[in-house]
Design a protein around this motif. Structure first.
Motif, PDB file in Angstrom:
ATOM      1  N   GLU A  44       0.820  -1.213   0.000  1.00  0.00           N
ATOM      2  CA  GLU A  44       0.000   0.000   0.000  1.00  0.00           C
ATOM      3  C   GLU A  44       0.849   1.256   0.000  1.00  0.00           C
ATOM      4  O   GLU A  44       0.443   2.290  -0.550  1.00  0.00           O
ATOM      5  CB  GLU A  44      -0.946  -0.031   1.201  1.00  0.00           C
ATOM      6  CG  GLU A  44      -2.049  -1.070   1.052  1.00  0.00           C
ATOM      7  CD  GLU A  44      -2.978  -1.122   2.240  1.00  0.00           C
ATOM      8  OE1 GLU A  44      -2.553  -0.712   3.344  1.00  0.00           O
ATOM      9  OE2 GLU A  44      -4.134  -1.568   2.080  1.00  0.00           O
ATOM     10  N   GLN A  45       2.039   1.193   0.594  1.00  0.00           N
ATOM     11  CA  GLN A  45       2.946   2.341   0.544  1.00  0.00           C
ATOM     12  C   GLN A  45       3.371   2.630  -0.895  1.00  0.00           C
ATOM     13  O   GLN A  45       3.390   3.783  -1.339  1.00  0.00           O
ATOM     14  CB  GLN A  45       4.167   2.086   1.420  1.00  0.00           C
ATOM     15  CG  GLN A  45       3.884   2.121   2.917  1.00  0.00           C
ATOM     16  CD  GLN A  45       5.097   1.754   3.744  1.00  0.00           C
ATOM     17  OE1 GLN A  45       6.190   1.527   3.213  1.00  0.00           O
ATOM     18  NE2 GLN A  45       4.933   1.696   5.059  1.00  0.00           N
ATOM     19  N   THR A  46       3.710   1.565  -1.627  1.00  0.00           N
ATOM     20  CA  THR A  46       4.074   1.739  -3.036  1.00  0.00           C
ATOM     21  C   THR A  46       2.896   2.290  -3.830  1.00  0.00           C
ATOM     22  O   THR A  46       3.047   3.227  -4.620  1.00  0.00           O
ATOM     23  CB  THR A  46       4.531   0.402  -3.645  1.00  0.00           C
ATOM     24  OG1 THR A  46       5.686  -0.074  -2.941  1.00  0.00           O
ATOM     25  CG2 THR A  46       4.879   0.565  -5.120  1.00  0.00           C
ATOM     26  N   CYS A  47       1.718   1.717  -3.611  1.00  0.00           N
ATOM     27  CA  CYS A  47       0.527   2.189  -4.321  1.00  0.00           C
ATOM     28  C   CYS A  47       0.230   3.643  -3.978  1.00  0.00           C
ATOM     29  O   CYS A  47      -0.189   4.420  -4.850  1.00  0.00           O
ATOM     30  CB  CYS A  47      -0.669   1.307  -3.976  1.00  0.00           C
ATOM     31  SG  CYS A  47      -0.575  -0.357  -4.660  1.00  0.00           S
ATOM     32  N   GLY A  48       0.461   4.012  -2.723  1.00  0.00           N
ATOM     33  CA  GLY A  48       0.237   5.393  -2.314  1.00  0.00           C
ATOM     34  C   GLY A  48       1.137   6.359  -3.069  1.00  0.00           C
ATOM     35  O   GLY A  48       0.694   7.436  -3.491  1.00  0.00           O
ATOM     36  N   GLN A  49       2.387   5.976  -3.257  1.00  0.00           N
ATOM     37  CA  GLN A  49       3.305   6.831  -4.015  1.00  0.00           C
ATOM     38  C   GLN A  49       2.857   6.964  -5.464  1.00  0.00           C
ATOM     39  O   GLN A  49       2.950   8.042  -6.060  1.00  0.00           O
ATOM     40  CB  GLN A  49       4.720   6.260  -3.958  1.00  0.00           C
ATOM     41  CG  GLN A  49       5.378   6.349  -2.595  1.00  0.00           C
ATOM     42  CD  GLN A  49       6.830   5.927  -2.641  1.00  0.00           C
ATOM     43  OE1 GLN A  49       7.611   6.412  -3.459  1.00  0.00           O
ATOM     44  NE2 GLN A  49       7.205   5.015  -1.771  1.00  0.00           N
ATOM     45  N   ILE A  50       2.381   5.870  -6.030  1.00  0.00           N
ATOM     46  CA  ILE A  50       1.923   5.907  -7.422  1.00  0.00           C
ATOM     47  C   ILE A  50       0.700   6.808  -7.573  1.00  0.00           C
ATOM     48  O   ILE A  50       0.630   7.647  -8.482  1.00  0.00           O
ATOM     49  CB  ILE A  50       1.612   4.481  -7.925  1.00  0.00           C
ATOM     50  CG1 ILE A  50       2.914   3.675  -8.061  1.00  0.00           C
ATOM     51  CG2 ILE A  50       0.871   4.519  -9.259  1.00  0.00           C
ATOM     52  CD1 ILE A  50       2.701   2.212  -8.383  1.00  0.00           C
ATOM     53  N   THR A  51      -0.263   6.660  -6.682  1.00  0.00           N
ATOM     54  CA  THR A  51      -1.477   7.475  -6.793  1.00  0.00           C
ATOM     55  C   THR A  51      -1.193   8.950  -6.511  1.00  0.00           C
ATOM     56  O   THR A  51      -1.809   9.829  -7.128  1.00  0.00           O
ATOM     57  CB  THR A  51      -2.565   6.955  -5.838  1.00  0.00           C
ATOM     58  OG1 THR A  51      -2.051   6.889  -4.498  1.00  0.00           O
ATOM     59  CG2 THR A  51      -3.016   5.562  -6.252  1.00  0.00           C
ATOM     60  N   GLN A  52      -0.258   9.232  -5.610  1.00  0.00           N
ATOM     61  CA  GLN A  52       0.114  10.624  -5.348  1.00  0.00           C
ATOM     62  C   GLN A  52       0.698  11.283  -6.590  1.00  0.00           C
ATOM     63  O   GLN A  52       0.572  12.496  -6.775  1.00  0.00           O
ATOM     64  CB  GLN A  52       1.122  10.688  -4.206  1.00  0.00           C
ATOM     65  CG  GLN A  52       0.522  10.449  -2.826  1.00  0.00           C
ATOM     66  CD  GLN A  52       1.565  10.346  -1.737  1.00  0.00           C
ATOM     67  OE1 GLN A  52       2.759  10.603  -1.956  1.00  0.00           O
ATOM     68  NE2 GLN A  52       1.143   9.961  -0.544  1.00  0.00           N
ATOM     69  N   ARG A  53       1.328  10.475  -7.439  1.00  0.00           N
ATOM     70  CA  ARG A  53       1.901  11.001  -8.686  1.00  0.00           C
ATOM     71  C   ARG A  53       0.886  11.028  -9.822  1.00  0.00           C
ATOM     72  O   ARG A  53       1.223  11.380 -10.962  1.00  0.00           O
ATOM     73  CB  ARG A  53       3.089  10.147  -9.115  1.00  0.00           C
ATOM     74  CG  ARG A  53       4.247  10.115  -8.127  1.00  0.00           C
ATOM     75  CD  ARG A  53       5.358   9.243  -8.699  1.00  0.00           C
ATOM     76  NE  ARG A  53       6.488   9.091  -7.786  1.00  0.00           N
ATOM     77  CZ  ARG A  53       7.625   8.488  -8.132  1.00  0.00           C
ATOM     78  NH1 ARG A  53       7.778   8.004  -9.361  1.00  0.00           N
ATOM     79  NH2 ARG A  53       8.607   8.362  -7.262  1.00  0.00           N
ATOM     80  N   GLY A  54      -0.336  10.603  -9.531  1.00  0.00           N
ATOM     81  CA  GLY A  54      -1.375  10.643 -10.549  1.00  0.00           C
ATOM     82  C   GLY A  54      -1.606   9.345 -11.280  1.00  0.00           C
ATOM     83  O   GLY A  54      -2.367   9.302 -12.256  1.00  0.00           O
ATOM     84  N   GLY A  55      -0.981   8.247 -10.822  1.00  0.00           N
ATOM     85  CA  GLY A  55      -1.138   6.963 -11.483  1.00  0.00           C
ATOM     86  C   GLY A  55      -2.208   6.109 -10.837  1.00  0.00           C
ATOM     87  O   GLY A  55      -2.845   6.489  -9.857  1.00  0.00           O
ATOM     88  N   ARG A  56      -2.402   4.928 -11.397  1.00  0.00           N
ATOM     89  CA  ARG A  56      -3.369   3.975 -10.873  1.00  0.00           C
ATOM     90  C   ARG A  56      -2.626   2.729 -10.415  1.00  0.00           C
ATOM     91  O   ARG A  56      -1.797   2.188 -11.153  1.00  0.00           O
ATOM     92  CB  ARG A  56      -4.402   3.589 -11.935  1.00  0.00           C
ATOM     93  CG  ARG A  56      -5.508   2.678 -11.408  1.00  0.00           C
ATOM     94  CD  ARG A  56      -6.472   2.273 -12.503  1.00  0.00           C
ATOM     95  NE  ARG A  56      -7.554   1.432 -11.980  1.00  0.00           N
ATOM     96  CZ  ARG A  56      -8.412   0.752 -12.740  1.00  0.00           C
ATOM     97  NH1 ARG A  56      -8.328   0.836 -14.071  1.00  0.00           N
ATOM     98  NH2 ARG A  56      -9.356  -0.004 -12.197  1.00  0.00           N
ATOM     99  N   ALA A  57      -2.926   2.267  -9.200  1.00  0.00           N
ATOM    100  CA  ALA A  57      -2.207   1.127  -8.634  1.00  0.00           C
ATOM    101  C   ALA A  57      -3.151   0.231  -7.858  1.00  0.00           C
ATOM    102  O   ALA A  57      -4.201   0.671  -7.363  1.00  0.00           O
ATOM    103  CB  ALA A  57      -1.079   1.612  -7.728  1.00  0.00           C
ATOM    104  N   LEU A  58      -2.756  -1.028  -7.741  1.00  0.00           N
ATOM    105  CA  LEU A  58      -3.532  -2.028  -7.020  1.00  0.00           C
ATOM    106  C   LEU A  58      -2.593  -2.865  -6.169  1.00  0.00           C
ATOM    107  O   LEU A  58      -1.586  -3.388  -6.670  1.00  0.00           O
ATOM    108  CB  LEU A  58      -4.275  -2.929  -8.019  1.00  0.00           C
ATOM    109  CG  LEU A  58      -5.005  -4.148  -7.446  1.00  0.00           C
ATOM    110  CD1 LEU A  58      -6.214  -3.696  -6.630  1.00  0.00           C
ATOM    111  CD2 LEU A  58      -5.426  -5.090  -8.569  1.00  0.00           C
ATOM    112  N   ALA A  59      -2.900  -2.985  -4.890  1.00  0.00           N
ATOM    113  CA  ALA A  59      -2.126  -3.839  -3.993  1.00  0.00           C
ATOM    114  C   ALA A  59      -2.802  -5.194  -3.893  1.00  0.00           C
ATOM    115  O   ALA A  59      -4.001  -5.277  -3.608  1.00  0.00           O
ATOM    116  CB  ALA A  59      -2.027  -3.195  -2.610  1.00  0.00           C
TER     117      ALA A  59
END
Length: 251
Positions: A44-59
């Protein structure tokens, strides 16, 4: 348009280190990224960084040593993100130690989490990768060390991954799937901790790298992986790319 716009990627061991760096770099190039591993909090930390940059992520929690978990993970990624174009097999338990010291159980975990898991994930993802898929598997320069003391078991697991990758590249090329291998040196949390604890050894290690530094997980390793899975590398398959600043000689 970004290199990986509209693509869906699955990265195992994406909660930290090299896997995290690769996940961030793929997302930066437009891919929707699923990160898989055993610890939800780090994913979730990795996904959080991705979404903060405007991307889409799934844990997605997944034990790569569990065949059923792998099948569930791949199905969840496809169902949630709408497909799968890129697979990065990064997660592995590392069986380090001398030949007489590493137990069968420790070696077995290295095999199950390494070449066996890699094979299972490639098989599970194969139907979704057909047409324009790309796979990146991880090897290690431990296999070409002049002094392999303490690295025999680990090197064996990584060389098995290279052999499976080459076989898949040859068999799946007609299906539009490319399979390549990277052998990185990267400043992961584990390596950083060792360098801080053993500064003299670390200094000698860095001196052995022609480019004079250890690679950054995202900027050096991740960005290269993003290129390798993109159409810019569409004629490259079955290769091992050493991302180690020129340290190892693969011959």
């Amino acid at each position: 348009m970004k290199m990986l716009e509209g693509k869906v990627a699955l990265v195992t061991g994406g909660g930290q280190g090299v896997g995290q760096g690769i996940a961030l770099a793929l997302a930066a190039e437009g891919a929707h990224v699923a990160v898989a591993g055993r610890t939800l909090a780090t994913l979730e930390q990795t996904c959080g960084q991705i979404t903060q940059r405007g991307g889409r992520a799934l844990a997605v929690t997944c034990d790569v040593m569990d065949a059923g978990d792998i099948e569930r993970c791949v199905s969840e990624v496809v169902d949630t993100l709408g497909g799968l174009n890129i697979l990065v097999n990064n997660a592995q338990i590392v069986p380090l130690g001398r030949i007489l010291d590493v137990t069968d159980e420790e070696f077995g975990k290295g095999l199950d989490s390494g070449p066996v898991a890699t094979l299972r994930l490639m098989r599970a993802c194969y139907p979704h990768l057909k047409g324009d898929g790309a796979v990146i598997n991880l090897a290690s320069s431990a296999a070409v060390r002049w002094d392999a003391s303490g690295y025999g078991h680990y090197a064996a697991t990584k060389e098995a991954i290279r052999a499976l990758s080459r076989g898949a590249a040859c068999e799946w090329g007609p299906d539009g799937i490319r399979v390549n291998v990277i052998a990185p040196h990267a400043l992961s949390p584990g390596l950083r901790g060792w360098m801080e604890a053993c500064p003299e050894e670390a200094a000698a290690f860095v001196r052995s790298i022609p480019l004079g530094r250890v690679g950054d997980c995202e900027d050096d390793i991740g960005r290269t992986v993003a290129f390798l899975v993109s159409d810019h590398a569409r004629y490259l398959t079955g290769a091992t790319i050493p991302l180690d600043g020129g340290q190892a000689y693969w011959g």
